[in-house]
Design a protein around this motif. Structure first.
Motif, mmCIF file in Angstrom:
data_model
loop_
_atom_site.group_PDB
_atom_site.id
_atom_site.type_symbol
_atom_site.label_atom_id
_atom_site.label_comp_id
_atom_site.label_asym_id
_atom_site.label_seq_id
_atom_site.Cartn_x
_atom_site.Cartn_y
_atom_site.Cartn_z
ATOM 1 N N VAL A 1 0.852 -1.192 0.000
ATOM 2 C CA VAL A 1 0.000 0.000 0.000
ATOM 3 C C VAL A 1 0.885 1.237 0.000
ATOM 4 N N VAL A 2 0.692 2.108 -0.985
ATOM 5 C CA VAL A 2 1.383 3.399 -1.031
ATOM 6 C C VAL A 2 0.340 4.468 -0.740
ATOM 7 N N ASP A 3 0.503 5.163 0.369
ATOM 8 C CA ASP A 3 -0.513 6.097 0.844
ATOM 9 C C ASP A 3 0.055 7.513 0.875
ATOM 10 N N ARG A 4 -0.518 8.408 0.066
ATOM 11 C CA ARG A 4 -0.046 9.796 0.032
ATOM 12 C C ARG A 4 -0.315 10.510 1.352
ATOM 13 N N ARG A 5 -1.478 10.278 1.959
ATOM 14 C CA ARG A 5 -1.843 10.984 3.180
ATOM 15 C C ARG A 5 -0.940 10.589 4.341
ATOM 16 N N LYS A 6 -0.585 9.313 4.426
ATOM 17 C CA LYS A 6 0.314 8.856 5.488
ATOM 18 C C LYS A 6 1.780 9.115 5.135
ATOM 19 N N GLY A 7 2.047 9.339 3.843
ATOM 20 C CA GLY A 7 3.420 9.603 3.428
ATOM 21 C C GLY A 7 4.325 8.408 3.557
ATOM 22 N N SER A 8 3.791 7.213 3.277
ATOM 23 C CA SER A 8 4.595 6.003 3.451
ATOM 24 C C SER A 8 4.114 4.896 2.518
ATOM 25 N N THR B 1 1.339 -5.151 9.228
ATOM 26 C CA THR B 1 2.499 -4.501 8.628
ATOM 27 C C THR B 1 3.743 -5.371 8.736
ATOM 28 N N LYS B 2 4.440 -5.523 7.625
ATOM 29 C CA LYS B 2 5.702 -6.257 7.589
ATOM 30 C C LYS B 2 6.888 -5.326 7.354
ATOM 31 N N GLU B 3 6.687 -4.263 6.593
ATOM 32 C CA GLU B 3 7.732 -3.269 6.304
ATOM 33 C C GLU B 3 7.051 -1.933 6.064
ATOM 34 N N LEU B 4 7.596 -0.871 6.671
ATOM 35 C CA LEU B 4 7.047 0.475 6.528
ATOM 36 C C LEU B 4 8.171 1.408 6.079
ATOM 37 N N TRP C 1 4.455 -2.665 3.291
ATOM 38 C CA TRP C 1 4.389 -4.063 2.836
ATOM 39 C C TRP C 1 3.684 -4.838 3.930
ATOM 40 N N GLN C 2 2.619 -5.542 3.572
ATOM 41 C CA GLN C 2 1.772 -6.187 4.566
ATOM 42 C C GLN C 2 1.911 -7.704 4.519
ATOM 43 N N GLN C 3 1.298 -8.353 5.508
ATOM 44 C CA GLN C 3 1.412 -9.800 5.638
ATOM 45 C C GLN C 3 0.761 -10.504 4.460
ATOM 46 N N GLY C 4 1.127 -11.754 4.275
ATOM 47 C CA GLY C 4 0.601 -12.520 3.158
ATOM 48 C C GLY C 4 -0.668 -13.253 3.490
ATOM 49 N N TYR C 5 -0.784 -14.509 3.027
ATOM 50 C CA TYR C 5 -2.038 -15.273 3.088
ATOM 51 C C TYR C 5 -2.577 -15.392 4.504
ATOM 52 N N VAL D 1 10.850 -2.327 -8.280
ATOM 53 C CA VAL D 1 11.538 -2.440 -6.992
ATOM 54 C C VAL D 1 11.701 -1.053 -6.383
ATOM 55 N N LEU D 2 11.419 -0.951 -5.088
ATOM 56 C CA LEU D 2 11.696 0.274 -4.349
ATOM 57 C C LEU D 2 13.045 0.124 -3.659
ATOM 58 N N VAL D 3 13.927 1.085 -3.853
ATOM 59 C CA VAL D 3 15.265 1.065 -3.252
ATOM 60 C C VAL D 3 15.324 2.147 -2.179
ATOM 61 N N LYS D 4 15.577 1.726 -0.938
ATOM 62 C CA LYS D 4 15.684 2.674 0.163
ATOM 63 C C LYS D 4 17.055 3.351 0.154
ATOM 64 N N LYS D 5 17.155 4.460 0.864
ATOM 65 C CA LYS D 5 18.435 5.150 0.958
ATOM 66 C C LYS D 5 19.489 4.294 1.640
ATOM 67 N N SER D 6 19.055 3.333 2.436
ATOM 68 C CA SER D 6 19.988 2.404 3.073
ATOM 69 C C SER D 6 20.508 1.339 2.115
ATOM 70 N N GLY D 7 19.908 1.260 0.925
ATOM 71 C CA GLY D 7 20.301 0.253 -0.053
ATOM 72 C C GLY D 7 19.396 -0.963 -0.083
ATOM 73 N N LYS D 8 18.497 -1.092 0.867
ATOM 74 C CA LYS D 8 17.593 -2.238 0.898
ATOM 75 C C LYS D 8 16.619 -2.163 -0.264
ATOM 76 N N ARG D 9 16.380 -3.301 -0.915
ATOM 77 C CA ARG D 9 15.507 -3.365 -2.080
ATOM 78 C C ARG D 9 14.230 -4.114 -1.706
ATOM 79 N N LEU D 10 13.089 -3.498 -2.012
ATOM 80 C CA LEU D 10 11.801 -4.088 -1.684
ATOM 81 C C LEU D 10 10.968 -4.222 -2.957
ATOM 82 N N PRO D 11 10.586 -5.448 -3.331
ATOM 83 C CA PRO D 11 9.779 -5.624 -4.547
ATOM 84 C C PRO D 11 8.355 -5.118 -4.358
#
Length: 241
Positions: free
Chosen positions: A100-107, A121-124, A110-114, A158-168
């Motif tokens: 979920v990409v939310d403009r109002r929350k500014g974040s 929330t799994k990654e914010l 990545w959420q849980q699966g099945y 893929v989203l690449v964070k400033k830390s270098g972590k890559r999130l599909p």
């Protein structure tokens, strides 16, 4: 609001949002929120689980006294496992989302699966921590055994964070002959996410944006700079070797 999206891969919904079909998933694009969620067909498995649970329950009620004790215990254990898993899967398929990409929350979340129903929330990632977005492609390099490209192409956003972590964010596998469609779908989602987050979007090496006329299907030749030129009808990509 994201407006410049290719119409041949985007479907308009009755609620005003737009949908891009992906691999066993879809991107639902709104003015302030983008969701990568399971395709509608994923409700079939949890519905089947609920139907099986109902059949087992009917069997236990109707013929319980005549069934062996060990069979009743086995059926009860199956119900204890199958019912909650099916219900969670159904809820996740109907209202849950993987990203979920939310403009109002500014974040971006990545959420849980099945089993997590696509809710926990799994990654914010706040928008301020996003370095850039990147479209990757697999399968276009020669195979090490036959020196030929693969018959499939996998496009990934893929989203690449400033830390270098890559999130599909999403994946779109397509046949090699349909790679332009795969890129169009991935780029449509990438452009929407980039417009909402303000992040840069990088294309794979060898790809560039080319303006295509929808009526003729031919590339649009840009005239010399002049005032008030008409906007291109849509953007598409072409591969240049």
């Amino acid at each position: 609001m994201v407006t410049d999206l290719p119409g041949h891969v985007v479907e308009q919904r009755r609620d005003g949002r737009r949908t891009v079909l992906l691999h066993r998933a879809m991107a639902v694009i709104g003015d302030d929120r983008i969701e990568i969620k399971s395709a509608r067909g994923t409700v079939i498995l949890p519905l089947l689980g609920l139907l099986i649970s109902a059949a087992i329950g009917w069997l236990m009620v109707d013929r319980g006294p005549t069934l062996p004790f060990w069979l009743l215990v086995t059926l009860l254990v199956v119900l204890i496992i199958l019912v909650p898993v099916s219900v969670m899967g159904l809820v996740g398929a109907l209202v849950g989302a993987d990203v979920v990409v939310d403009r109002r929350k500014g974040s971006a979340t990545w959420q849980q699966g099945y089993l997590g129903m696509g809710i926990g929330t799994k990654e914010l990632v706040p928008f301020a921590k996003i370095d850039h977005l990147e479209i990757c492609i697999e399968g276009d390099q020669p195979d090490r055994w036959h020196d030929l490209p693969d018959d499939l192409r996998q496009f990934s956003l893929v989203l690449v964070k400033k830390s270098g972590k890559r999130l599909p964010i999403c994946n779109v596998p397509v046949p090699a002959y349909g790679q332009e469609d795969g890129m169009d779908r991935t780029l449509a989602v990438g452009q929407a996410v980039a417009a909402m987050t303000g992040a840069r979007l990088d294309l794979p090496e060898g790809w560039e944006l080319v303006e295509i006329d929808l009526e003729t299907g031919e590339p649009v030749i840009k005239p010399e700079p002049a005032g008030n030129r008409p906007r291109p009808r849509r953007k598409r990509h072409d591969r240049r070797r």
